[in-house]
Design a protein around this motif. Structure first.
Motif: not given
Length: 175
Positions: A120-132
């Motif tokens: 998973y190092s090459g894949k882009g990871a999602y960021v959930i703005p509502g839970s930051m």
């Protein structure tokens, strides 16, 4: 990056848990898993729990030690997770109907890792703005890694050493 109400199109969602509030992240992950998506969470040790550091760590330590009573001297009772990936999995499990078949299937679709695995190092990871975590002066929080370090320091140190060795290319520098 996911916008509010927007779901990813692919079947597997990779989420980076860094600086995410664990409970808020768990609600989104549980919802995605119930909808049939495969969810992979990386950097689980960097998820945070808000509140006073000492109060949270004392609560975890008390929960671990209260099992041993004169009724249960062998400590065979409920097993509480100590590692960050397992703590986060338990939080997510609490938001799923895990005793029913659809909840069991949803829980099987969730994979949680400490750090970033090579696949998973090459894949882009999602960021959930509502839970930051929204940083502001005086905000009190503790990471799941800090909780683990205070509960099981020897296990934590062994993990840190293995991370250092793998970061150096897998070669042990001790001779």
């Amino acid at each position: 990056m996911l916008n509010k109400g927007e779901l990813p199109r692919e079947n597997e969602v990779v989420i980076d848990a860094s600086n995410h509030v664990a409970g808020r992240l768990a609600t989104v992950v549980a919802k995605l898993a119930l909808q049939g998506k495969k969810v992979v969470i990386i950097n689980a040790e960097k998820a945070v729990i808000t509140g006073d550091r000492n109060m949270i760590i004392d609560w975890f330590k008390r929960r671990m030690s209260e099992i041993r009573t004169h009724y249960n001297p062998e400590k065979v009772g409920p097993k509480w997770p100590r590692r960050p990936d397992r703590i986060l999995r338990r939080i997510i499990r609490g938001m799923l109907p895990y005793k029913r078949s659809r909840g069991k299937l949803a829980l099987k679709r969730i994979r949680i890792f400490m750090g970033v695995p090579s696949e998973y190092s090459g894949k882009g990871a999602y960021v959930i703005p509502g839970s930051m975590l929204r940083l502001r002066p005086g905000l009190k929080y503790v990471t799941l890694e800090e909780i683990w370090a205070s509960i099981e320091p020897s296990e934590y140190e062994a993990w840190r050493e293995s991370q250092k060795i793998s970061a150096k290319g897998g070669k042990n520098t001790k001779q």
